[in-house]
Design an enzyme around this catalytic site. Sequence first.
Site, short mmCIF file in Angstrom:
data_model
loop_
_atom_site.label_atom_id
_atom_site.label_comp_id
_atom_site.label_asym_id
_atom_site.label_seq_id
_atom_site.Cartn_x
_atom_site.Cartn_y
_atom_site.Cartn_z
N GLU A 173 -24.94 -7.44 55.07
CA GLU A 173 -24.31 -8.52 54.32
C GLU A 173 -23.01 -8.01 53.70
O GLU A 173 -22.86 -7.89 52.48
CB GLU A 173 -25.30 -9.05 53.28
N ARG B 185 -30.56 -4.19 58.70
CA ARG B 185 -30.82 -4.78 57.38
C ARG B 185 -31.47 -3.80 56.41
O ARG B 185 -31.21 -3.82 55.20
CB ARG B 185 -31.73 -6.00 57.56
N HIS C 234 -26.09 -11.07 47.71
CA HIS C 234 -26.50 -11.13 49.12
C HIS C 234 -25.65 -12.15 49.86
O HIS C 234 -24.77 -12.80 49.29
CB HIS C 234 -27.97 -11.57 49.21
#
Length: 646
Positions: free
Chosen positions: A184, A235, A306
């Site tokens: 992100e 991630r 995020h």
Amino acid sequence: MRIIVLGIVFVLVCESQQISYTGSEVWRMTPRNAAELKNIEKIGEKHVLDFWKEPTAPGRQVDFLVKPDLKEKIESELKSIGYDFTVFIPDVQDLIDQENQRQSNVKRVTPESVLEFDYSVYHPAEEVYEWIDLVANEFSSFTTKHQFGITYEGRPLYLLEFNKGSASPTKPIIFIDALIHCREWISMASLLFIFKEMLTNSEYQHMMDDVHWYFVPMINIDGYIETWNGDRLWRKTMSTGPSSLCAGTDANRNWDANWSGEGASGFPCMYTYYGPTPASESEVRHLSNFVLSLGDSVIDAYISTHSYSQLILYPFGYSVDDAPDADVLNVTGKLMHDAIDAVHGMYYTWGSTAQVLYVASGATTDWTYDVANVTLTYTYELRDTGRYGFLLPANQIIPNGEEYLAGIEALKQYVMENQDDLMLQNADYSHMLDEADWYFIPMINIDGYIKTWEEDRLWRKTVHPGASSACDGVDANRNFDAKWSMPGASPHPCSFSYYGPTPASESEVRNLASYVLGFGRGNISAYLTVHSYSQLILYPYGFTAEEIPEYDFVDETAKRMHDAIKAVHGKEYIYGPSSTTIYVTSGTTQDWAYDQAGVTLTYTYELRDTGNYGFILPADQIMPQGEEFLAGMEELKKVVLENWQS
């Protein structure tokens, strides 16, 4: 014979291989009912799908990455149970290639100042480290770079602390983190721009002046480097447990807040794997330790950043139940939403994580709310709503930063206006505001208070120099026009109890007295003046041992406050008239409030402790002291209501 053993260390260097997403697509579907929702969850678990938008509730969109070798199989499974879907991103690798092309066209130069840094592009970890050093060096007078730990792979974890050192010790603290989910990129890039604005743009100078900030640009640094050198859509962390089939843990499921509960997976290959133990990840463990080191309930607001979906989320994530402070969180969430919307017209949905997004256990903001006791704790999901997802083009960094800055500014303003207001934020005490009009003066002797921070921690008096004074200052609590200059006060300017050249000679006393008298004599039901230390509840008179006419009523009220206080933490507060309980004093606030303003229930509180620390009471006693003092105030309010207009 001499034996020599040679220790040879073989170091295995694993270089990341670039992962290609050629032919990979992002599909979108909307489950129509609970059965469809459950089925898509099962398909996800079966094929270890990377959900970009998790299955949360019927009627809510679900986005998931489908790799080429699974397309036919997943399409067949969906169609066999009558599910419709659309291909939302037809070629994920094409977006990655576009991003890489834009990055390769950027001329990389070493900036010499914060303003020279390029905020319109994404930066690899080594350049973010350089930015951290630029900020720490350029703004060294109020910026501290802290290394609060190391990552799994041994890289330093840094945060920046900004505290311009205003005289107020009650500056609110706001803590912001980014990049716990390393793919992100916008989460960190937008905040570099935001803090640049706060540091260099006069329009936002008030944010640095008014608030004590902590900023963690990169939590999951190991994973972030992997997204640059190997798998752009990685991630998790990069840790490998002894029995793990796959590397990494979802750091935002690893916090000790309902850890391993619903919304997190126990399977190491899942994108939401919660890890072998709470805070098993070095990054989570070190950050949580640092936050707790600041003290319980010290942080006024916390944001974990995020992407994507354009959301402002607050606790709980692990339960659909409302948090105790849901009303305050919702009001503040809307304020931030409105501020963001006013910038570029972007709509950010706000609400609790479990109700707006999905149930997620072990998340940062539930931990900061439950464990660190931060009421205003939020997860921001930045741009966009799915067109690019985690691959947001760099040309959106600055506009996203501008709207996010507006949201943070709105939060800062709310914190400033409501800091430490327990009665406003706690439903248990809302009756106190509902049933009485309150007037609260946080600081009377402000000049002296600043002096205790900058020069003399034990300064007591005002700082006004008299025309003929040998020493500065007057004891403001001997300067009221209530038997002024009588026993219990000193005529000597160098005495700590100097009563001043005339009654109300001090600006602070004169203005406060004038304001109180503006209500009219007898119109104030109760007056408290707060001091420390000795654990006392005192009432008039201070200048004589003679009892006031309402002695029985005032004494009984003091006893009720004493009993309420003792019931909280067991602390004993002695109560009685000032003159007979401690010593004779003249020219005091309480005697003036009683005699001149006509306030019957007027008290001097001497708070903790009884002498072990004296005036240097440790900060860890603020909250328990506040809790017991609040109980005393609550009891006083009851007395006032029972006798109002009687």
